[in-house]
Design an enzyme around this catalytic site. Structure first.
Site, PDB file in Angstrom:
ATOM      1  CB  CYS A 100      15.679  28.895 -18.615  1.00 22.97           C
ATOM      2  SG  CYS A 100      14.523  28.049 -17.550  1.00 22.97           S
ATOM      3  CD1 TRP A 120      19.890  29.150 -12.703  1.00 27.86           C
ATOM      4  CD2 TRP A 120      18.066  27.870 -12.707  1.00 27.86           C
ATOM      5  NE1 TRP A 120      19.301  29.247 -11.457  1.00 27.86           N
ATOM      6  CE2 TRP A 120      18.181  28.472 -11.443  1.00 27.86           C
ATOM      7  CE3 TRP A 120      16.989  27.020 -12.951  1.00 27.86           C
ATOM      8  CZ2 TRP A 120      17.262  28.252 -10.424  1.00 27.86           C
ATOM      9  CZ3 TRP A 120      16.078  26.805 -11.931  1.00 27.86           C
ATOM     10  CH2 TRP A 120      16.222  27.417 -10.684  1.00 27.86           C
ATOM     11  CG  HIS A 121      16.672  23.546 -14.615  1.00 28.85           C
ATOM     12  ND1 HIS A 121      16.291  24.517 -15.502  1.00 28.85           N
ATOM     13  CD2 HIS A 121      15.695  23.476 -13.685  1.00 28.85           C
ATOM     14  CE1 HIS A 121      15.118  25.004 -15.133  1.00 28.85           C
ATOM     15  NE2 HIS A 121      14.729  24.401 -14.033  1.00 28.85           N
ATOM     16  N   GLY A 122      21.234  22.672 -15.006  1.00 26.20           N
ATOM     17  CA  GLY A 122      22.409  21.789 -15.038  1.00 26.20           C
ATOM     18  C   GLY A 122      23.056  21.858 -16.398  1.00 26.20           C
TER      19      GLY A 122
END
Lengths: 322, 490
Positions: B315, B318-320
């Protein structure tokens, strides 16, 4: 749907009415205009409106006294007020003079620098040097009330007061005399760390080598200032700020001083017609009085010795016209 | 096209006008054209990539439906997942390494597409026969920038539903948009004025300034993201489409697991359904396979730890693809695991040690602890590098000691504050603190059907005064300029 449209219209009207009251108070008051009001109330008799030549521009300079501070101490009989900002120019000075003329607190005289660089396309047309918000703030009457109240919502809708866009600015032609030499964007490497002799020459050309015309909007503003001064019994004392002409001469031998003198003469002649005093210091100081190494091109930024000398010249100029 | 621009307002008005007066069968296509037009503004290459990936998903999903072979179905799914995850990784890694801008809404639309493909594979939904409707599901313009990540089974049927003019829904939507704008422009962007300089250059700020910036960021990220969600939900509501909310008082959570059930809820449920549960089943089956003594029955804690830590780390990524996001996700996974394995003992201790009269104060202590943990972890989320994050964390942890030491100094606690905050920017700081209080009020108002409930109970005059007040506050105290939403960068 009819009910929805009617309610939305009603909401819109209510918001406008409330904004008329609220917007006027939430319009950010510029601290410099606040300071002007305060000084006028305190009863100053002379106001010095300055630009970047007023302050120290080198971080390591020990003596950081401003030109205004030095001048104040040289003219003890005067009650001097000061209002300066690095990129101020004739347009915003005109609004200040209008504002002062309408003020109930009267002053006797205003000293205004004429920075020759401020007429250059890079200064004259720079979007952030238009000071449109300050001009609105300095206006009086219903129009000003309306503008202050709706300044934010109109900007929100994309109606910007910067009358010149960045693209237009970069597209502005640059002249050497009357000869066109490209656009502002061709000379826009201001903050480059590596610079060649050509870069420096380009900057000098951009800032000082134009031939000033009496149609220039800042010339017109200058003449309007003189006119308002006469109408309101405010003595306007202009002085042309000194430039490091000796350093600039290295890049434009013979040409630079000639161009500066031509431009200064035009200003002096026009002001003479308006019967307004002007002191020409454009070529009065030698290179040792300037500090421009941080900006890499010679200009008009003064060191303490330069500020001292200009202070001295101005004090004599003031006494002469008292 | 920035969602807070005049261009978007004009675009929205045109879409809403067209949608209201268009015949029913044209309406979904009108929304599709609007979505495509909106996305096209972000760049033709990104637009082409999006179109290509939708086409692949359409072909794979119809392929799954056509074949009876489980093996073939799996290949279709794996190919689609490969393309979608490849898209995510293929853009995220260069973007993280070279600080490039990601295609608009990449992470969000990829997750939507993955959920669609997995749901088709699992037989939860039938594949969409009409490729334009699948395209509309992915490019639905209120959602494409930053979600919410809605499932196809929930959203696609709504596009086909007969639209009727609903006064309540339209005004409700408008109120939500206004509320979202207030949160974003007035609260989040004002808080950003203080947080951005500190996170950009933490070394030049005293610990008091750092502590406040970290606290402010916690509110900023909430106001920013929930503001966006409110605007998205409001726009969809006006056109008669219900999209789920993403937040339910996350900062009132009494534990980290509860926080994740209340924060970015559509992402949390996505992670649960498409990552955590499959991982848990996988770990469980693996242990089952290798264990002869049925030990797996007693290893649910271990399975949870593995699954949740991996899910949360992913997760974060997923943001970077940066260490800061990974550490942020990893620590959340660790906290979730700790909460899970200590849940019984904590309950036992609570029953033994906390008297009934102390239940409420204890609840608030838990809220405060959860909020503190989440706030400290936001440091990793926001910091530019891992070194910056550790530095900021150290300064925040040492803050009580600094405060104690400062009390004996000449300037007292003010010596811990950046000079400009208590000088030139004091009025802005005061507005920010008022914003924080406002944020708390919003936080407590929102759960009970939020805005609509709050307004509908008031007298008409008060209600109208509140409407006008909100608009006037947005106009006069909003920070205007193209400040992007935090989550649009993912």
């Amino acid at each position: 749907m009819k009910a929805l449209i009617l309610k939305l219209a009603l909401l819109f009207i209510l918001v406008i009415l409330v904004q008329l009251v609220v917007g006027h108070h939430t319009f950010e008051i510029d601290s410099r205009i606040d300071s002007l009001d305060k000084q006028l109330k305190e009863g100053i008799d002379t106001l010095y409106l300055g630009d970047c030549t007023n302050t120290s521009h080198r971080k390591w300079e020990r003596d950081r006294r401003t030109l205004a501070y030095i001048l104040e101490r040289k003219i003890p009989g005067y009650k001097l007020g000061v209002l300066t900002f690095n990129s101020y120019h004739m347009d915003i000075y005109l609004e200040f003079i209008r504002y002062i003329a309408k003020s109930k607190h009267k002053i006797k005289r205003v000293i205004i620098p004429i920075n020759l660089r401020s007429f250059s396309p890079s200064w004259d047309r720079m979007p952030q040097y238009q000071f449109e918000k300050e001009k609105i703030l300095l206006k009086r009457g219903i129009y000003a009330l309306f503008l202050r109240a709706f300044y934010r919502p109109l900007r929100l809708l994309g109606i910007d007061w910067y009358t010149i866009s960045r693209e237009e600015y970069l597209d502005t032609p640059v002249f050497n005399g009357t000869l066109r030499c490209g656009k502002v964007c061709d000379y826009n490497r201001i903050y480059s760390k590596k610079y060649s002799k050509e870069d420096i020459k380009g900057k000098i050309l951009l800032f000082y080598m134009f031939s000033l015309s009496q149609e220039h909007r800042k010339i017109r503003s200058m003449l309007s200032i003189a006119g308002i001064g006469h109408q309101n019994n405010i003595q306007i004392l202009f002085y042309i700020t000194p430039i490091d002409y000796q350093s600039c001469e290295e890049y434009f031998q013979g040409e630079f001083t000639k161009r500066i003198n031509e431009n200064s003469s035009l200003i002096k002649n026009l002001l003479k017609k308006e019967k307004t005093a002007v002191l020409d210091l454009s070529t009065a100081l030698d290179s040792s009085c300037f500090t421009w190494k941080d900006t890499f091109y010679p200009n008009e930024q003064l060191n303490i010795s330069g500020r001292e000398k200009v202070g001295e010249y101005l004090s004599l100029f003031l006494k002469e016209h008292n | 096209m920035h969602i807070l621009s005049v261009e978007f307002l004009l675009f929205l008005m045109a879409v809403l006008g067209g949608y209201t007066f268009a015949p029913q069968r044209v309406r979904p296509y009108l929304l599709l054209v609007a979505g495509l037009f909106f996305y096209f503004q972000s760049g033709t290459v990104y637009f082409a990539i999006l179109m290509g990936s939708i086409l692949i998903d359409y072909l794979c999903s119809t392929g799954i439906n056509r074949t009876d072979s489980q093996k073939e179905k799996r290949y279709y799914l794996l190919f689609s997942l490969f393309c979608n995850i490849g898209l995510l990784i293929g853009f995220h890694i260069p973007a993280s390494l070279f600080h490039l801008i990601l295609p608009l809404g990449l992470s969000f639309y990829v997750f939507k597409k993955i959920s669609y493909m997995v749901d088709v594979y699992r037989g939860v939904i039938l594949p969409e026969k009409n490729p334009f409707l699948l395209g509309l599901y992915v490019t639905f313009f209120p959602q494409i920038e930053s979600g919410p990540i809605q499932r196809a089974g929930d959203l696609i049927p709504q596009f086909l539903r007969e639209y009727t003019f609903d006064y309540g829904k339209i005004t409700g939507g408008l109120k939500l948009i206004a509320w979202g704008l207030l949160k974003k422009i007035v609260i989040a962007d004002r808080l950003a004025m203080f947080t951005n300089p500190v996170f950009r250059n933490p070394g030049s700020y005293p610990s008091g300034g750092i502590g406040l910036a970290v606290l402010f960021y916690s509110f900023q990220v909430y106001a920013d993201f929930s503001g966006y969600t409110d605007i998205a939900v409001g726009i969809a509501q006006i056109i008669g489409i219900d999209i789920p909310d993403n937040f339910n008082r996350p900062y009132s959570a009494t534990g980290i697991a509860q926080f994740w059930r209340r924060w970015h809820m559509t992402l949390s449920t996505w992670l649960r359904d498409y990552l955590f549960l499959p991982l848990a089943v996988f770990f469980s089956n693996t242990i089952k396979h290798f264990s002869k003594l049925n030990a797996y029955k007693h290893m649910d804690g271990l399975i949870y730890i593995f699954s949740s830590t991996l899910t949360m780390t992913l997760c974060g990524l997923w943001h970077g693809f940066t260490w800061t996001f990974m550490v942020w996700g990893f620590f959340h996974g660790i906290l979730l695991s700790l909460a899970f394995i200590t849940r019984k003992s904590r309950k036992h201790l609570r029953k033994k040690l906390i008297p009934k009269t102390m239940k409420t104060p204890y609840k608030y202590i838990r809220i405060l602890l959860t909020f503190s943990n989440v706030t400290l972890l936001w440091i990793f989320f926001r910091a530019q590098t891992l070194q910056d994050a550790w530095f900021l964390l150290r300064r925040v942890i040492m803050l009580p000691l600094d405060i104690f030491n400062s009390l004996t100094g000449k300037d007292g606690i003010l010596s811990l504050m950046p000079e400009e905050w208590i000088g030139k920017s004091l009025s802005k700081l005061i507005i920010v603190i008022v914003c924080m209080i406002l944020m708390y009020i919003i936080h407590y108002i929102q759960p009970h059907d939020g805005m609509r409930e709050m307004f509908s109970k008031r007298h008409r005059v008060i209600r109208w005064m509140l409407y006008v007040l909100i608009i006037v506050v947005i106009i006069n105290f909003g920070v205007f300029g193209d400040v992007p939403f935090i989550y649009t960068q993912f």
